[in-house]
Scaffold this motif. Sequence first.
Motif, mmCIF file in Angstrom:
data_model
loop_
_atom_site.group_PDB
_atom_site.id
_atom_site.type_symbol
_atom_site.label_atom_id
_atom_site.label_comp_id
_atom_site.label_asym_id
_atom_site.label_seq_id
_atom_site.Cartn_x
_atom_site.Cartn_y
_atom_site.Cartn_z
ATOM 1 N N ALA A 69 0.690 -1.573 0.250
ATOM 2 C CA ALA A 69 0.092 -0.003 0.033
ATOM 3 C C ALA A 69 1.124 1.336 0.078
ATOM 4 N N GLY A 70 2.219 1.223 0.136
ATOM 5 C CA GLY A 70 3.411 2.777 -0.042
ATOM 6 C C GLY A 70 3.715 2.959 1.383
ATOM 7 N N PHE A 71 3.655 2.411 2.454
ATOM 8 C CA PHE A 71 4.030 2.406 3.563
ATOM 9 C C PHE A 71 5.178 1.963 3.561
ATOM 10 N N GLY A 72 6.987 2.580 3.849
ATOM 11 C CA GLY A 72 8.669 2.407 4.048
ATOM 12 C C GLY A 72 8.259 1.439 4.642
ATOM 13 N N GLU A 73 8.501 2.056 5.930
ATOM 14 C CA GLU A 73 9.158 1.225 7.200
ATOM 15 C C GLU A 73 8.163 0.503 7.944
ATOM 16 N N VAL A 74 7.639 -0.710 8.035
ATOM 17 C CA VAL A 74 6.535 -1.256 8.416
ATOM 18 C C VAL A 74 7.462 -2.910 9.419
ATOM 19 N N ARG A 75 6.694 -2.546 10.333
ATOM 20 C CA ARG A 75 6.764 -3.603 11.968
ATOM 21 C C ARG A 75 5.086 -3.929 12.392
ATOM 22 N N VAL A 76 5.648 -5.246 12.570
ATOM 23 C CA VAL A 76 4.452 -5.816 12.854
ATOM 24 C C VAL A 76 4.438 -6.279 14.559
ATOM 25 N N ARG A 77 3.749 -5.988 15.742
ATOM 26 C CA ARG A 77 4.320 -6.046 16.909
ATOM 27 C C ARG A 77 3.187 -7.687 17.668
ATOM 28 N N LEU A 78 3.824 -8.506 18.589
ATOM 29 C CA LEU A 78 2.447 -9.033 19.062
ATOM 30 C C LEU A 78 2.264 -8.651 20.405
ATOM 31 N N ARG A 79 1.081 -7.679 20.688
ATOM 32 C CA ARG A 79 0.324 -7.791 21.965
ATOM 33 C C ARG A 79 -0.468 -8.257 22.869
ATOM 34 N N LEU A 80 0.381 -9.546 23.599
ATOM 35 C CA LEU A 80 -0.497 -10.257 24.232
ATOM 36 C C LEU A 80 -0.946 -9.539 25.981
ATOM 37 N N ASP A 81 -0.613 -8.582 25.546
ATOM 38 C CA ASP A 81 -1.859 -7.596 27.457
ATOM 39 C C ASP A 81 -2.039 -6.734 26.528
ATOM 40 N N PRO A 82 -3.652 -6.354 26.869
ATOM 41 C CA PRO A 82 -4.507 -7.422 27.194
ATOM 42 C C PRO A 82 -4.563 -9.176 26.787
ATOM 43 N N PRO A 83 -4.974 -10.421 27.242
ATOM 44 C CA PRO A 83 -4.845 -11.218 26.511
ATOM 45 C C PRO A 83 -6.527 -11.121 25.409
ATOM 46 N N TRP A 84 -6.273 -11.714 24.259
ATOM 47 C CA TRP A 84 -6.815 -12.122 23.152
ATOM 48 C C TRP A 84 -8.423 -12.821 23.820
ATOM 49 N N SER A 85 -9.412 -11.925 23.550
ATOM 50 C CA SER A 85 -10.426 -13.187 24.212
ATOM 51 C C SER A 85 -11.863 -13.649 22.899
ATOM 52 N N THR A 86 -12.450 -14.518 22.807
ATOM 53 C CA THR A 86 -13.605 -14.084 22.037
ATOM 54 C C THR A 86 -14.678 -13.232 22.054
ATOM 55 N N ASP A 87 -14.471 -12.667 23.171
ATOM 56 C CA ASP A 87 -15.661 -11.340 22.857
ATOM 57 C C ASP A 87 -15.084 -9.723 22.549
ATOM 58 N N LEU A 88 -14.082 -10.213 21.980
ATOM 59 C CA LEU A 88 -13.230 -9.235 20.238
ATOM 60 C C LEU A 88 -13.490 -9.656 19.168
ATOM 61 N N ILE A 89 -14.232 -10.779 18.855
ATOM 62 C CA ILE A 89 -14.990 -10.888 17.407
ATOM 63 C C ILE A 89 -16.284 -10.099 16.700
ATOM 64 N N THR A 90 -16.261 -9.027 16.749
ATOM 65 C CA THR A 90 -16.854 -8.165 15.366
ATOM 66 C C THR A 90 -18.505 -9.254 15.853
#
Length: 166
Positions: A69-90
């Motif tokens: 899409a044209g972004f130059g510097e891209v980082r993908v980071r993990l976020r474990l806190d707060p943990p994922w929950s099925t309540d986050l499913i839209t």
Amino acid sequence: MVTTRVSAWEVAAAVPDPELPMLTLADLGILAGVDQDGDAVTAWITPTYSGCPAVAEMAADVSGRLRAAGFGEVRVRLRLDPPWSTDLITEAGRRKLAEAGIAPPHTGARTAGPGLLRLGPTRHLVHCPNCGGADTEELSRFGSTACKALWRCRSCREPFDRIKEI
């Protein structure tokens, strides 16, 4: 070239989940945020569990789409806190699961307090995603992926996957 945070979010949010490709990472609540500083973007993902084998593929897909899409510097980071929950499913995600023949989880899996989850057998009425019947049974707590359980409808006799509440 894409230059707005909204656009970076939209690009990352459209990435399909590798195990449930009918859903996006945003539908599943896995995409936890997107930060942008000029042409640099950091996307945050919260996997369904810390040992999720699809994390590397999700990160590569998000990174690849943002770069395309044209972004130059891209980082993908993990976020474990707060943990994922099925309540986050839209709601859209829950609808897409049902349309694909997978029973969505009930909401409200989290209990009060940070990081506390109710884990264990389902005590909710589970409707068949094929016929809508309520006469269903769990055949195995272990399904095709760690996040699913195998169920069967006694009315239409069809087996189906169900996303476990976490």
